[in-house]
Motif scaffolding. Sequence first.
Motif, mmCIF file in Angstrom:
data_model
loop_
_atom_site.group_PDB
_atom_site.id
_atom_site.type_symbol
_atom_site.label_atom_id
_atom_site.label_comp_id
_atom_site.label_asym_id
_atom_site.label_seq_id
_atom_site.Cartn_x
_atom_site.Cartn_y
_atom_site.Cartn_z
ATOM 1 N N LEU A 8 0.857 -1.187 0.000
ATOM 2 C CA LEU A 8 0.000 0.000 0.000
ATOM 3 C C LEU A 8 0.890 1.232 0.000
ATOM 4 O O LEU A 8 1.752 1.373 0.862
ATOM 5 C CB LEU A 8 -0.907 0.009 1.234
ATOM 6 N N ILE A 9 0.691 2.113 -0.976
ATOM 7 C CA ILE A 9 1.414 3.380 -1.045
ATOM 8 C C ILE A 9 0.459 4.478 -0.602
ATOM 9 O O ILE A 9 -0.609 4.653 -1.196
ATOM 10 C CB ILE A 9 1.932 3.672 -2.468
ATOM 11 N N VAL A 10 0.837 5.201 0.461
ATOM 12 C CA VAL A 10 0.016 6.304 0.975
ATOM 13 C C VAL A 10 0.787 7.591 0.670
ATOM 14 O O VAL A 10 1.741 7.941 1.360
ATOM 15 C CB VAL A 10 -0.246 6.164 2.490
ATOM 16 N N GLU A 11 0.375 8.268 -0.385
ATOM 17 C CA GLU A 11 1.105 9.435 -0.894
ATOM 18 C C GLU A 11 0.114 10.365 -1.571
ATOM 19 O O GLU A 11 -0.708 9.914 -2.371
ATOM 20 C CB GLU A 11 2.175 8.960 -1.888
ATOM 21 N N ASP A 12 0.177 11.670 -1.264
ATOM 22 C CA ASP A 12 -0.748 12.620 -1.885
ATOM 23 C C ASP A 12 -0.194 13.240 -3.167
ATOM 24 O O ASP A 12 -0.938 13.862 -3.918
ATOM 25 C CB ASP A 12 -1.167 13.714 -0.899
ATOM 26 N N ASP A 13 1.078 13.057 -3.458
ATOM 27 C CA ASP A 13 1.669 13.534 -4.708
ATOM 28 C C ASP A 13 1.427 12.448 -5.766
ATOM 29 O O ASP A 13 2.086 11.407 -5.773
ATOM 30 C CB ASP A 13 3.167 13.781 -4.507
ATOM 31 N N GLU A 14 0.462 12.703 -6.657
ATOM 32 C CA GLU A 14 0.046 11.689 -7.633
ATOM 33 C C GLU A 14 1.192 11.213 -8.518
ATOM 34 O O GLU A 14 1.301 10.023 -8.804
ATOM 35 C CB GLU A 14 -1.087 12.225 -8.500
ATOM 36 N N GLY A 15 2.039 12.125 -8.963
ATOM 37 C CA GLY A 15 3.155 11.753 -9.832
ATOM 38 C C GLY A 15 4.138 10.822 -9.137
ATOM 39 O O GLY A 15 4.552 9.806 -9.702
ATOM 40 N N ALA A 34 -3.405 5.027 -1.756
ATOM 41 C CA ALA A 34 -4.291 5.855 -0.937
ATOM 42 C C ALA A 34 -3.630 7.218 -0.795
ATOM 43 O O ALA A 34 -2.409 7.337 -0.910
ATOM 44 C CB ALA A 34 -4.515 5.209 0.426
ATOM 45 N N ASP A 35 -4.443 8.253 -0.543
ATOM 46 C CA ASP A 35 -3.867 9.593 -0.397
ATOM 47 C C ASP A 35 -4.283 10.293 0.896
ATOM 48 O O ASP A 35 -3.974 11.460 1.100
ATOM 49 C CB ASP A 35 -4.212 10.465 -1.603
ATOM 50 N N SER A 36 -4.980 9.569 1.779
ATOM 51 C CA SER A 36 -5.429 10.148 3.051
ATOM 52 C C SER A 36 -5.770 9.019 4.019
ATOM 53 O O SER A 36 -5.857 7.855 3.614
ATOM 54 C CB SER A 36 -6.666 11.018 2.831
#
Length: 177
Positions: A8-15, A34-36
């Motif tokens: 699972l990658i939790v990162e808000d920077d889409e790129g 996921a981003d949040s």
Amino acid sequence: MTDERQLLIVEDDEGFARTLKRSFERRGYSVLSADSLESVMAVLADNRPGFAVVDLKLGPQSGLACVQALHAHDPAMLIVVLTGFASIATAVEAIKLGATNYLAKPSNTDDIEAAFARSGGDPAAPLAPRPTSIKTLEWEHIHEVLKDSEFNISEAARRLGMHRRTLARKLAKRQVG
């Protein structure tokens, strides 16, 4: 679904998240994103990843809440925290909340996989050859205050007794990643 190679990658920077995802997929991982904290909880409702990579700063949220939720969901999960705001205070908190390792950005897939492999700790790790400098102590104090003020630069500047622009300049000078 339980999968030993599910990440699972939790990162808000889409790129950055997209780049990490492709890189881990080439290494044989099944990758979820996921981003949040809310999207992490949604992913965990149907999945049981064995690995997680969590960004420390997720927009206005702290990734530490995600680390805590992931560890509560599966204490055996290997969790690596990535951050461009590295400090001793946040590293300690991340480990206390269940992270396996803590890496400063920029980090690549090799660094992250190595961090997953070093989950047990090393009692023979060499001690620092010299004491911490005043600049490093200041940097760590600034980041501790930033964390305590939920990464609100204006509030952190007020607590540090400096102008907001001065704090912004200090942060821009030492930016990691």
